[in-house]
Design a protein around this motif. Structure first.
Motif, PDB file in Angstrom:
ATOM      1  N   VAL A  87     -39.953   8.761   0.353  1.00  0.00           N
ATOM      2  CA  VAL A  87     -41.241   9.208  -0.162  1.00  0.00           C
ATOM      3  C   VAL A  87     -42.315   8.729   0.797  1.00  0.00           C
ATOM      4  CG1 VAL A  87     -42.880   9.034  -2.058  1.00  0.00           C
ATOM      5  CG2 VAL A  87     -40.436   9.149  -2.534  1.00  0.00           C
ATOM      6  N   THR A  88     -43.161   9.645   1.246  1.00  0.00           N
ATOM      7  CA  THR A  88     -44.249   9.311   2.157  1.00  0.00           C
ATOM      8  C   THR A  88     -45.559   9.708   1.502  1.00  0.00           C
ATOM      9  OG1 THR A  88     -42.814   9.789   4.024  1.00  0.00           O
ATOM     10  CG2 THR A  88     -45.158   9.656   4.472  1.00  0.00           C
ATOM     11  N   ARG A  89     -46.477   8.744   1.372  1.00  0.00           N
ATOM     12  CA  ARG A  89     -47.792   9.045   0.800  1.00  0.00           C
ATOM     13  C   ARG A  89     -48.656   9.629   1.907  1.00  0.00           C
ATOM     14  NH1 ARG A  89     -52.702   6.555   0.716  1.00  0.00           N
ATOM     15  NH2 ARG A  89     -51.826   4.720   1.712  1.00  0.00           N
ATOM     16  N   ALA A  99     -57.727   6.691 -12.967  1.00  0.00           N
ATOM     17  CA  ALA A  99     -57.094   7.960 -12.623  1.00  0.00           C
ATOM     18  C   ALA A  99     -57.234   8.211 -11.123  1.00  0.00           C
ATOM     19  CB  ALA A  99     -57.733   9.112 -13.403  1.00  0.00           C
ATOM     20  N   SER A 100     -56.186   8.785 -10.547  1.00  0.00           N
ATOM     21  CA  SER A 100     -56.211   9.088  -9.113  1.00  0.00           C
ATOM     22  C   SER A 100     -55.318  10.287  -8.838  1.00  0.00           C
ATOM     23  CB  SER A 100     -55.747   7.876  -8.305  1.00  0.00           C
ATOM     24  OG  SER A 100     -54.446   7.500  -8.705  1.00  0.00           O
ATOM     25  N   VAL A 101     -55.515  10.877  -7.653  1.00  0.00           N
ATOM     26  CA  VAL A 101     -54.725  12.014  -7.210  1.00  0.00           C
ATOM     27  C   VAL A 101     -54.045  11.593  -5.912  1.00  0.00           C
ATOM     28  CG1 VAL A 101     -54.793  14.417  -6.443  1.00  0.00           C
ATOM     29  CG2 VAL A 101     -56.299  13.652  -8.266  1.00  0.00           C
ATOM     30  N   HIS A 102     -52.751  11.921  -5.782  1.00  0.00           N
ATOM     31  CA  HIS A 102     -51.976  11.528  -4.607  1.00  0.00           C
ATOM     32  C   HIS A 102     -51.229  12.731  -4.052  1.00  0.00           C
ATOM     33  CE1 HIS A 102     -52.576   7.329  -5.737  1.00  0.00           C
ATOM     34  NE2 HIS A 102     -52.335   7.723  -6.974  1.00  0.00           N
ATOM     35  N   ALA A 103     -51.223  12.868  -2.742  1.00  0.00           N
ATOM     36  CA  ALA A 103     -50.400  13.861  -2.059  1.00  0.00           C
ATOM     37  C   ALA A 103     -49.242  13.103  -1.432  1.00  0.00           C
ATOM     38  CB  ALA A 103     -51.206  14.590  -0.995  1.00  0.00           C
ATOM     39  N   VAL A 104     -48.012  13.474  -1.799  1.00  0.00           N
ATOM     40  CA  VAL A 104     -46.824  12.791  -1.280  1.00  0.00           C
ATOM     41  C   VAL A 104     -45.855  13.826  -0.712  1.00  0.00           C
ATOM     42  CG1 VAL A 104     -47.005  10.814  -2.836  1.00  0.00           C
ATOM     43  CG2 VAL A 104     -45.671  12.793  -3.525  1.00  0.00           C
ATOM     44  N   GLN A 105     -45.036  13.357   0.205  1.00  0.00           N
ATOM     45  CA  GLN A 105     -44.008  14.211   0.795  1.00  0.00           C
ATOM     46  C   GLN A 105     -42.663  13.587   0.438  1.00  0.00           C
ATOM     47  OE1 GLN A 105     -44.475  14.624   4.986  1.00  0.00           O
ATOM     48  NE2 GLN A 105     -42.596  15.780   5.239  1.00  0.00           N
ATOM     49  N   TRP A 106     -41.743  14.420  -0.035  1.00  0.00           N
ATOM     50  CA  TRP A 106     -40.429  13.929  -0.423  1.00  0.00           C
ATOM     51  C   TRP A 106     -39.412  15.063  -0.326  1.00  0.00           C
ATOM     52  CZ3 TRP A 106     -37.545  14.925  -5.101  1.00  0.00           C
ATOM     53  CH2 TRP A 106     -36.381  14.145  -5.204  1.00  0.00           C
ATOM     54  N   ASN A 107     -38.307  14.789   0.302  1.00  0.00           N
ATOM     55  CA  ASN A 107     -37.175  15.698   0.349  1.00  0.00           C
ATOM     56  C   ASN A 107     -37.567  17.093   0.852  1.00  0.00           C
ATOM     57  OD1 ASN A 107     -34.462  16.107   0.119  1.00  0.00           O
ATOM     58  ND2 ASN A 107     -34.506  16.627  -2.050  1.00  0.00           N
ATOM     59  N   GLY A 108     -38.406  17.147   1.888  1.00  0.00           N
ATOM     60  CA  GLY A 108     -38.781  18.428   2.481  1.00  0.00           C
ATOM     61  C   GLY A 108     -39.831  19.193   1.706  1.00  0.00           C
ATOM     62  N   GLU A 109     -40.513  18.551   0.761  1.00  0.00           N
ATOM     63  CA  GLU A 109     -41.559  19.207  -0.023  1.00  0.00           C
ATOM     64  C   GLU A 109     -42.766  18.300  -0.120  1.00  0.00           C
ATOM     65  OE1 GLU A 109     -39.985  21.977  -3.397  1.00  0.00           O
ATOM     66  OE2 GLU A 109     -38.912  20.057  -3.550  1.00  0.00           O
ATOM     67  N   THR A 121     -48.673  13.383 -13.603  1.00  0.00           N
ATOM     68  CA  THR A 121     -48.566  14.827 -13.816  1.00  0.00           C
ATOM     69  C   THR A 121     -48.465  15.523 -12.463  1.00  0.00           C
ATOM     70  OG1 THR A 121     -49.941  14.622 -15.785  1.00  0.00           O
ATOM     71  CG2 THR A 121     -49.663  16.832 -14.882  1.00  0.00           C
ATOM     72  N   LEU A 122     -47.518  16.461 -12.356  1.00  0.00           N
ATOM     73  CA  LEU A 122     -47.353  17.266 -11.152  1.00  0.00           C
ATOM     74  C   LEU A 122     -48.366  18.407 -11.197  1.00  0.00           C
ATOM     75  CD1 LEU A 122     -45.738  17.964  -8.584  1.00  0.00           C
ATOM     76  CD2 LEU A 122     -44.236  19.308 -10.046  1.00  0.00           C
ATOM     77  N   LEU A 123     -49.299  18.416 -10.236  1.00  0.00           N
ATOM     78  CA  LEU A 123     -50.325  19.457 -10.196  1.00  0.00           C
ATOM     79  C   LEU A 123     -49.912  20.622  -9.317  1.00  0.00           C
ATOM     80  CD1 LEU A 123     -53.519  17.241  -9.848  1.00  0.00           C
ATOM     81  CD2 LEU A 123     -52.559  18.244 -11.928  1.00  0.00           C
ATOM     82  N   ALA A 124     -49.278  20.347  -8.175  1.00  0.00           N
ATOM     83  CA  ALA A 124     -48.877  21.412  -7.254  1.00  0.00           C
ATOM     84  C   ALA A 124     -47.666  20.953  -6.454  1.00  0.00           C
ATOM     85  CB  ALA A 124     -50.030  21.760  -6.309  1.00  0.00           C
ATOM     86  N   ARG A 125     -46.934  21.967  -5.966  1.00  0.00           N
ATOM     87  CA  ARG A 125     -45.710  21.684  -5.212  1.00  0.00           C
ATOM     88  C   ARG A 125     -45.551  22.780  -4.170  1.00  0.00           C
ATOM     89  NH1 ARG A 125     -39.991  21.425  -8.376  1.00  0.00           N
ATOM     90  NH2 ARG A 125     -38.767  20.592  -6.668  1.00  0.00           N
ATOM     91  N   ARG A 126     -45.191  22.387  -2.926  1.00  0.00           N
ATOM     92  CA  ARG A 126     -44.930  23.400  -1.910  1.00  0.00           C
ATOM     93  C   ARG A 126     -43.845  22.898  -0.963  1.00  0.00           C
ATOM     94  NH1 ARG A 126     -49.903  23.414   2.444  1.00  0.00           N
ATOM     95  NH2 ARG A 126     -49.627  21.254   3.096  1.00  0.00           N
ATOM     96  N   SER A 127     -43.089  23.859  -0.470  1.00  0.00           N
ATOM     97  CA  SER A 127     -42.024  23.530   0.477  1.00  0.00           C
ATOM     98  C   SER A 127     -42.619  23.411   1.877  1.00  0.00           C
ATOM     99  CB  SER A 127     -40.941  24.607   0.484  1.00  0.00           C
ATOM    100  OG  SER A 127     -40.329  24.658  -0.767  1.00  0.00           O
TER     101      SER A 127
END
Length: 136
Positions: A87-89, A99-109, A121-127
């Motif tokens: 997991v990479t932040r 409350a905070s918002v985080h963009a993370v990269q994990w397993n190619g997404e 809560t998952l707000l968005a997801r992209r490959s």
């Protein structure tokens, strides 16, 4: 922190070596007229340096191994062990004190997560584009 541990180990080893070295001085200070059972005289004088050197060498080897495992020796290999599953932040933004918002990269997404003290809560997801596809 590592240097403080190394300093304590060396100080302890030197203290042990000085205690071992003063053992003969006590025996020499007692007069021969006291009725004590005495050890036989050593065959050669100066034989105490061998255990002291071995003890110091063992301590230095243990300290070097601990230093290598925790710090300098592990750093070059840590990148080789990392896989895409780590997991990479990418970035974070605080919205309120709780409350905070985080963009993370994990397993190619990439994931956009909203975090509060009670939930995530998952707000968005992209490959992510694969390395073979590349960018033009």
């Amino acid at each position: 922190m590592r240097s403080a541990l190394l300093h304590r180990m060396v100080a302890g080893l030197l203290a042990c070596a000085s205690i071992v070295g003063t053992g003969l001085a006590w025996a020499d200070a007692l007069p021969g007229s006291l009725p004590l059972r005495r050890d036989p005289e050593p065959l050669s004088d100066g034989g105490l340096w061998i255990p002291t050197v071995l003890l110091l060498g063992l301590g230095l080897a243990a300290g070097g191994y601990a230093w290598w495992r925790r710090g300098a020796g592990a750093q070059p290999h840590s990148g080789a062990r990392r896989t895409d599953a780590a997991v990479t932040r990418l970035s974070s933004q605080a919205l309120t004190p709780h409350a905070s918002v985080h963009a993370v990269q994990w397993n190619g997404e990439e994931f956009l997560l909203a975090c509060t003290t009670q939930q995530v809560t998952l707000l968005a997801r992209r490959s992510l584009p694969s390395p073979e596809e590349g960018s033009p």
